[in-house]
Design a protein around this motif. Sequence first.
Motif, PDB file in Angstrom:
ATOM      1  N   LYS A 124       0.371  19.337  22.848  1.00  0.00           N
ATOM      2  CA  LYS A 124      -0.194  20.684  22.899  1.00  0.00           C
ATOM      3  C   LYS A 124       0.828  21.744  22.451  1.00  0.00           C
ATOM      4  CE  LYS A 124      -3.734  23.221  24.257  1.00  0.00           C
ATOM      5  NZ  LYS A 124      -4.642  23.326  23.143  1.00  0.00           N
ATOM      6  N   TRP A 125       2.089  21.526  22.901  1.00  0.00           N
ATOM      7  CA  TRP A 125       3.122  22.533  22.610  1.00  0.00           C
ATOM      8  C   TRP A 125       3.402  22.679  21.122  1.00  0.00           C
ATOM      9  CZ3 TRP A 125       7.521  20.660  20.197  1.00  0.00           C
ATOM     10  CH2 TRP A 125       7.661  19.263  20.190  1.00  0.00           C
ATOM     11  N   MET A 126       2.986  21.676  20.330  1.00  0.00           N
ATOM     12  CA  MET A 126       3.264  21.777  18.895  1.00  0.00           C
ATOM     13  C   MET A 126       2.308  22.726  18.189  1.00  0.00           C
ATOM     14  SD  MET A 126       4.496  17.974  17.741  1.00  0.00           S
ATOM     15  CE  MET A 126       5.006  18.464  16.090  1.00  0.00           C
ATOM     16  N   GLU A 127       1.201  23.098  18.881  1.00  0.00           N
ATOM     17  CA  GLU A 127       0.271  24.101  18.349  1.00  0.00           C
ATOM     18  C   GLU A 127      -0.195  23.781  16.930  1.00  0.00           C
ATOM     19  OE1 GLU A 127      -0.891  26.434  20.214  1.00  0.00           O
ATOM     20  OE2 GLU A 127       0.573  26.669  21.828  1.00  0.00           O
ATOM     21  N   TRP A 128      -0.718  22.557  16.754  1.00  0.00           N
ATOM     22  CA  TRP A 128      -1.180  22.179  15.410  1.00  0.00           C
ATOM     23  C   TRP A 128      -2.366  23.034  14.967  1.00  0.00           C
ATOM     24  CZ3 TRP A 128       1.150  19.423  11.845  1.00  0.00           C
ATOM     25  CH2 TRP A 128       2.160  18.550  12.241  1.00  0.00           C
ATOM     26  N   THR A 129      -2.408  23.342  13.686  1.00  0.00           N
ATOM     27  CA  THR A 129      -3.599  23.962  13.110  1.00  0.00           C
ATOM     28  C   THR A 129      -4.038  23.096  11.936  1.00  0.00           C
ATOM     29  OG1 THR A 129      -2.378  25.261  11.490  1.00  0.00           O
ATOM     30  CG2 THR A 129      -2.715  26.264  13.650  1.00  0.00           C
ATOM     31  N   LEU A 182      10.854  20.612  13.393  1.00  0.00           N
ATOM     32  CA  LEU A 182      10.567  21.331  12.151  1.00  0.00           C
ATOM     33  C   LEU A 182       9.063  21.498  11.950  1.00  0.00           C
ATOM     34  CD1 LEU A 182      11.684  22.611   9.564  1.00  0.00           C
ATOM     35  CD2 LEU A 182      11.498  20.391   8.481  1.00  0.00           C
ATOM     36  N   LEU A 183       8.306  20.417  12.240  1.00  0.00           N
ATOM     37  CA  LEU A 183       6.848  20.513  12.132  1.00  0.00           C
ATOM     38  C   LEU A 183       6.320  21.595  13.072  1.00  0.00           C
ATOM     39  CD1 LEU A 183       5.810  16.740  12.003  1.00  0.00           C
ATOM     40  CD2 LEU A 183       5.934  18.374  10.126  1.00  0.00           C
ATOM     41  N   THR A 184       6.905  21.656  14.278  1.00  0.00           N
ATOM     42  CA  THR A 184       6.482  22.678  15.233  1.00  0.00           C
ATOM     43  C   THR A 184       6.757  24.076  14.698  1.00  0.00           C
ATOM     44  OG1 THR A 184       7.142  21.092  16.914  1.00  0.00           O
ATOM     45  CG2 THR A 184       6.630  23.304  17.664  1.00  0.00           C
ATOM     46  N   VAL A 185       7.928  24.249  14.080  1.00  0.00           N
ATOM     47  CA  VAL A 185       8.264  25.550  13.512  1.00  0.00           C
ATOM     48  C   VAL A 185       7.264  25.925  12.424  1.00  0.00           C
ATOM     49  CG1 VAL A 185       9.984  26.798  12.149  1.00  0.00           C
ATOM     50  CG2 VAL A 185      10.711  25.444  14.096  1.00  0.00           C
ATOM     51  N   ILE A 186       6.896  24.916  11.604  1.00  0.00           N
ATOM     52  CA  ILE A 186       5.890  25.187  10.560  1.00  0.00           C
ATOM     53  C   ILE A 186       4.581  25.639  11.208  1.00  0.00           C
ATOM     54  CG2 ILE A 186       4.477  24.116   8.760  1.00  0.00           C
ATOM     55  CD1 ILE A 186       6.868  22.371   8.054  1.00  0.00           C
ATOM     56  N   ASN A 187       4.189  24.972  12.297  1.00  0.00           N
ATOM     57  CA  ASN A 187       2.947  25.352  12.983  1.00  0.00           C
ATOM     58  C   ASN A 187       3.038  26.764  13.560  1.00  0.00           C
ATOM     59  OD1 ASN A 187       1.799  22.881  12.467  1.00  0.00           O
ATOM     60  ND2 ASN A 187       2.484  21.988  14.388  1.00  0.00           N
ATOM     61  N   TYR A 188       4.168  27.059  14.187  1.00  0.00           N
ATOM     62  CA  TYR A 188       4.335  28.387  14.793  1.00  0.00           C
ATOM     63  C   TYR A 188       4.317  29.502  13.750  1.00  0.00           C
ATOM     64  CZ  TYR A 188       5.699  26.438  19.354  1.00  0.00           C
ATOM     65  OH  TYR A 188       5.722  25.796  20.553  1.00  0.00           O
ATOM     66  N   SER A 189       4.792  29.166  12.531  1.00  0.00           N
ATOM     67  CA  SER A 189       4.989  30.225  11.537  1.00  0.00           C
ATOM     68  C   SER A 189       3.678  30.810  11.028  1.00  0.00           C
ATOM     69  CB  SER A 189       5.810  29.700  10.360  1.00  0.00           C
ATOM     70  OG  SER A 189       5.038  28.800   9.604  1.00  0.00           O
ATOM     71  N   VAL A 190       2.565  30.135  11.295  1.00  0.00           N
ATOM     72  CA  VAL A 190       1.286  30.676  10.813  1.00  0.00           C
ATOM     73  C   VAL A 190       0.411  31.160  11.968  1.00  0.00           C
ATOM     74  CG1 VAL A 190       1.243  29.345   8.685  1.00  0.00           C
ATOM     75  CG2 VAL A 190       0.260  28.373  10.757  1.00  0.00           C
ATOM     76  N   GLN A 191       1.001  31.281  13.173  1.00  0.00           N
ATOM     77  CA  GLN A 191       0.199  31.690  14.321  1.00  0.00           C
ATOM     78  C   GLN A 191       0.888  32.789  15.124  1.00  0.00           C
ATOM     79  OE1 GLN A 191      -1.857  28.186  16.324  1.00  0.00           O
ATOM     80  NE2 GLN A 191      -0.089  27.213  15.407  1.00  0.00           N
ATOM     81  N   ASP A 192       0.086  33.553  15.838  1.00  0.00           N
ATOM     82  CA  ASP A 192       0.631  34.483  16.810  1.00  0.00           C
ATOM     83  C   ASP A 192       0.558  33.793  18.166  1.00  0.00           C
ATOM     84  OD1 ASP A 192       1.721  36.653  17.941  1.00  0.00           O
ATOM     85  OD2 ASP A 192       0.144  38.073  17.379  1.00  0.00           O
ATOM     86  N   ILE A 193       1.713  33.466  18.731  1.00  0.00           N
ATOM     87  CA  ILE A 193       1.768  32.670  19.956  1.00  0.00           C
ATOM     88  C   ILE A 193       1.919  33.599  21.163  1.00  0.00           C
ATOM     89  CG2 ILE A 193       2.935  30.779  21.129  1.00  0.00           C
ATOM     90  CD1 ILE A 193       2.415  29.630  18.548  1.00  0.00           C
ATOM     91  N   PHE A 194       0.959  33.531  22.077  1.00  0.00           N
ATOM     92  CA  PHE A 194       1.062  34.341  23.303  1.00  0.00           C
ATOM     93  C   PHE A 194       1.576  33.503  24.463  1.00  0.00           C
ATOM     94  CE2 PHE A 194      -2.388  36.205  20.776  1.00  0.00           C
ATOM     95  CZ  PHE A 194      -1.808  37.426  20.530  1.00  0.00           C
ATOM     96  N   GLY A 195       1.324  32.211  24.418  1.00  0.00           N
ATOM     97  CA  GLY A 195       1.749  31.325  25.482  1.00  0.00           C
ATOM     98  C   GLY A 195       1.244  29.947  25.145  1.00  0.00           C
ATOM     99  N   GLN A 227      -2.321  29.387  23.822  1.00  0.00           N
ATOM    100  CA  GLN A 227      -2.951  30.671  23.487  1.00  0.00           C
ATOM    101  C   GLN A 227      -2.349  31.172  22.188  1.00  0.00           C
ATOM    102  OE1 GLN A 227      -1.647  32.335  27.309  1.00  0.00           O
ATOM    103  NE2 GLN A 227      -3.680  33.246  27.383  1.00  0.00           N
ATOM    104  N   SER A 228      -3.026  30.871  21.095  1.00  0.00           N
ATOM    105  CA  SER A 228      -2.469  31.316  19.825  1.00  0.00           C
ATOM    106  C   SER A 228      -3.597  31.668  18.871  1.00  0.00           C
ATOM    107  CB  SER A 228      -1.588  30.221  19.237  1.00  0.00           C
ATOM    108  OG  SER A 228      -2.272  29.006  19.247  1.00  0.00           O
ATOM    109  N   VAL A 229      -3.274  32.576  17.942  1.00  0.00           N
ATOM    110  CA  VAL A 229      -4.245  33.024  16.952  1.00  0.00           C
ATOM    111  C   VAL A 229      -3.688  32.714  15.571  1.00  0.00           C
ATOM    112  CG1 VAL A 229      -5.501  34.999  16.047  1.00  0.00           C
ATOM    113  CG2 VAL A 229      -4.924  34.900  18.476  1.00  0.00           C
ATOM    114  N   PHE A 230      -4.522  32.118  14.720  1.00  0.00           N
ATOM    115  CA  PHE A 230      -4.091  31.807  13.359  1.00  0.00           C
ATOM    116  C   PHE A 230      -3.989  33.095  12.545  1.00  0.00           C
ATOM    117  CE2 PHE A 230      -4.890  30.474   8.960  1.00  0.00           C
ATOM    118  CZ  PHE A 230      -3.901  29.519   8.829  1.00  0.00           C
TER     119      PHE A 230
END
Lengths: 94, 291
Positions: A6-11, B28-41, B44-47
């Motif tokens: 979950k923490w990886m926040e896949w899209t 690194l994959l996680t960073v790629i995922n985070y880079s296209v989203q607004d993370i609130f917690g 809880q994230s918005v693309f």
Amino acid sequence: MTFTLKWMEWTLPTAIFCGTIFLTVIAMTIWQTVSPSMERRGFLPIPTTPGDRLFIGILSSCYLFLAWVGFTQWNLWVLPAIILCWILVVMRWG
Amino acid sequence: MEKWPDNKAWLLVLPVFVIVAFSAIIPLLTVINYSVQDIFGPGQSVFVGVDWFREMLQDYRLREALWRQFLFSGLVLIIEIPLGVLIALAMPKRGWKASAALVTLALPLLIPWNTIGTIWIIFTRPDIGLLGAVINNLLGIPFDHTASPLDAWITVMLMEVWHWTPLVALLAYSGLRAIPEAYYQAARIDGASAWSTFLYVQLPKMRGVLTIAFLLRFMDSFLIYAEPFVLTGGGPGNSTTFLSLYLVKIALLQFDLGPGAAFSLIYFIIVLLFSFIFYQALQRVGKGETV
């Protein structure tokens, strides 16, 4: 303890992006095993193997992406097509 | 290049690959995922698509930090490489003096990076620091790295040169020691001056180690964090905020994970390009070709 990703926040877009690169690397590995390639010289200034050319293609595409996003307001959907063509050109003639 | 005789050897690299997957690829994959989203917690994230990349690339503070970073790394190379070669040339060649010089030279390399920052804070303090007090009170020049951007730059550069020139000197020294005596004898027979001996014998023979020194110093100075963080904290103002300092400010202090991730990827791509160029240069050195 439950193990989740979950923490990886896949899209979906990033999954497609990373999956494509991952599958390409696997395909290249199989290709290399089936018919081993040699270093050769193309239009790039250094002798390269197919793996080198893939890396150069992807890395230069990253810069293209940053320039496109950072300095222009052009439509983003054109970019994947350009990048795909560029990588194919580098792989074939680089 | 010859063909690899047997690719099965790569299977032996699998354990390393697994470790790298957990320590580098998955983050690194996680960073790629985070880079296209607004993370609130968590969860809880918005693309947001490429918005963070756009925002970061048009952020003037990032551009300033980038130019600052290149200026810093450029100055580091311009100062440290010639200075290191000079020190190596001046070092004793054998006997106990050579050992003593080597140990003395290696001392700054053994000190933890945070400690180096602390040493230089105290050393350059205008009131009690040895260097700071001497410059302010004996020479009468106002010098305060917490107030003046120029003084902060001078202090950071001094610290960096003090910390890392020994590495260049040690590498250059090892290169010099590897030159057979016969080359010097031949130079003497030809009546070569010290300068032309340096230019045509020593410098070409040191090309390999100097390339390595150049690469190491560039990459290390480009990724520098701990010492300026302790010494100046990026200040005064933003005058010594290098890329890594600015990145930490966005990602950890402001907890903007999305923009921070986009920034990380931009940083990563820059580092990757230079790593690739340097790797190619090293390959050529390894093959004994000219660089």
